[in-house]
Design a protein around this motif. Structure first.
Motif, PDB file in Angstrom:
ATOM      1  N   ALA A 273      37.362   5.020  37.740  1.00 26.93           N
ATOM      2  CA  ALA A 273      36.362   5.280  38.780  1.00 26.93           C
ATOM      3  C   ALA A 273      36.391   4.203  39.851  1.00 26.93           C
ATOM      4  CB  ALA A 273      34.974   5.361  38.151  1.00 26.93           C
ATOM      5  N   TRP A 274      36.459   2.937  39.439  1.00 32.24           N
ATOM      6  CA  TRP A 274      36.524   1.837  40.402  1.00 32.24           C
ATOM      7  C   TRP A 274      37.813   1.892  41.226  1.00 32.24           C
ATOM      8  CZ3 TRP A 274      33.375  -1.349  42.643  1.00 32.24           C
ATOM      9  CH2 TRP A 274      32.180  -1.758  42.024  1.00 32.24           C
ATOM     10  N   THR A 275      38.943   2.147  40.578  1.00 33.18           N
ATOM     11  CA  THR A 275      40.231   2.164  41.280  1.00 33.18           C
ATOM     12  C   THR A 275      40.237   3.204  42.395  1.00 33.18           C
ATOM     13  OG1 THR A 275      41.424   1.403  39.317  1.00 33.18           O
ATOM     14  CG2 THR A 275      42.714   2.526  41.015  1.00 33.18           C
ATOM     15  N   GLY A 298      27.683  -3.308  38.335  1.00 34.54           N
ATOM     16  CA  GLY A 298      27.188  -3.602  37.008  1.00 34.54           C
ATOM     17  C   GLY A 298      27.896  -2.837  35.919  1.00 34.54           C
ATOM     18  N   TRP A 299      28.795  -1.960  36.348  1.00 39.95           N
ATOM     19  CA  TRP A 299      29.591  -1.192  35.372  1.00 39.95           C
ATOM     20  C   TRP A 299      30.914  -1.911  35.207  1.00 39.95           C
ATOM     21  CZ3 TRP A 299      31.526   4.485  36.174  1.00 39.95           C
ATOM     22  CH2 TRP A 299      31.644   5.136  34.934  1.00 39.95           C
ATOM     23  N   PRO A 300      31.316  -2.267  33.989  1.00 36.77           N
ATOM     24  CA  PRO A 300      32.561  -3.017  33.806  1.00 36.77           C
ATOM     25  C   PRO A 300      33.767  -2.215  34.279  1.00 36.77           C
ATOM     26  CG  PRO A 300      31.740  -2.217  31.699  1.00 36.77           C
ATOM     27  CD  PRO A 300      30.652  -1.965  32.707  1.00 36.77           C
ATOM     28  N   ALA A 304      34.480   1.018  27.666  1.00 33.29           N
ATOM     29  CA  ALA A 304      33.415   2.008  27.764  1.00 33.29           C
ATOM     30  C   ALA A 304      32.181   1.370  28.364  1.00 33.29           C
ATOM     31  CB  ALA A 304      33.105   2.571  26.381  1.00 33.29           C
ATOM     32  N   ALA A 305      31.306   2.176  28.875  1.00 32.31           N
ATOM     33  CA  ALA A 305      30.070   1.675  29.473  1.00 32.31           C
ATOM     34  C   ALA A 305      28.910   2.550  29.041  1.00 32.31           C
ATOM     35  CB  ALA A 305      30.174   1.664  30.984  1.00 32.31           C
TER      36      ALA A 305
END
Length: 322
Positions: A273-275, A298-300, A304-305
């Motif tokens: 998701a970040w990428t 705040g999501w690593p 997993a989160a």
């Protein structure tokens, strides 16, 4: 064999190939598609079914093979671009067309396109408008034919005017090797861009195909297609596109990457998701997704989160579901 009124003594032949996964679920739609080709009048048709993938129903393949006007090609891999390549490679006639297994040609569609190609040898491809049929009714695939005629390449970025089954191609000018690099999504956008760059295209206002958009097995809005759309857009950059078209495709890539980020956020795969999100911000128009960053903060970026998946009720300030 030439059932119906198709056979025309001495007339040119058209190959129509129909890619299909040939499952029993799709069989009624496949037969409607095939019979819409077999019922064409004023043309000689060679009909090829390209059955691909391990899920092909053996009984359906036997039924198809029992008809002497239908040839069946078999591929063990479920791969639509590969099925398109196999169909094109099998063409040995001066003209060819493709039809998806859940769409139908309108009566005399092939004869109308062929007449134009025979009348004007400078035309390489004839594209008909078509009906996009969904649960809310029908809409034309090319509402403004004059605008598309004026600039097919840039019109394609506003709306895909090349429905499956909408075109008749002159085989000598749309060679088989053009089908080697088709991506696994946006196949007809890729073909439409390619013929816009290299071919003279004529457009017919009269609808020549019915495209069913809301069938339960339609793939455009499926998870695999959503996940692959960004990579498919990247594949389009291999074509010799003008700079302004590249810029517009880069903006579409930003949108596709944002959709991928949302997809992975919903599936709780934070790194992916970040990428996708960070790359979307670097592209034209990507700034519109800056506020979406707050849903990832705040999501690593790995692992997993424990974060709620998107509910479908929240929206960011761009108007996108978040």
């Amino acid at each position: 064999a030439h059932p119906g009124g198709r056979f025309v003594a001495g007339g040119p032949e058209i190959t129509v190939f129909v890619p299909t996964v040939a499952t029993r679920e799709r069989a009624p739609h496949l037969w409607k598609a095939l019979n819409s080709v077999r019922a064409q009048h004023g043309v000689n048709v060679r009909l090829i079914v390209v059955a691909n993938g391990p899920a092909c129903d053996a009984g359906l393949l036997t039924e198809l093979a029992a008809h002497d006007d239908i040839a069946v090609l078999r591929s063990p891999v479920a791969d639509f671009p590969k099925a398109l390549r196999l169909g094109r490679q099998a063409v040995q006639t001066a003209f060819f067309a493709e039809l998806d297994d859940d769409d139908e040609l309108t009566p005399d569609a092939l004869a109308q396109r062929l007449e134009l190609l025979q009348h004007d040898s400078s035309v390489d491809v004839v594209v008909s408008s078509g009906w996009i049929r969904g649960t809310t009714g029908d809409e034309l695939s090319i509402p403004d034919v004059a605008a598309v005629r004026a600039d097919p390449l840039r019109s394609l970025l506003q709306r895909n005017w090349l429905l499956p089954g909408a075109a008749l191609f002159r085989s000598a000018r749309v060679p088989a090797d053009w089908f080697e690099a088709i991506p696994r999504c946006l196949e007809w956008t890729w073909i439409g861009l390619n013929i816009s760059l290299h071919c003279r295209i004529a457009f017919l206002e009269k609808p020549g195909v019915v495209h069913f958009s809301d069938l339960p097995f339609s793939t455009y809005a499926s998870r695999p297609c959503l996940a692959e759309r960004a990579e498919a857009l990247r594949a389009l950059f291999a074509l010799p596109l003008p700079d302004d078209v590249r810029r517009r495709l880069r903006a579409k890539l930003a949108d596709a990457l944002h959709a991928v980020s949302e997809l992975h956020r919903g599936e709780r795969t934070p790194r992916a998701a970040w990428t996708a999100h960070l790359e979307s911000l670097t592209l034209p128009g990507g700034w519109r997704y800056l506020l979406y960053t707050r849903y990832l903060l705040g999501w690593p970026t790995s692992g997993a989160a424990d974060m709620p998946a998107r509910t479908g009720q929240q929206r960011d300030q761009t108007g996108n579901r978040s």
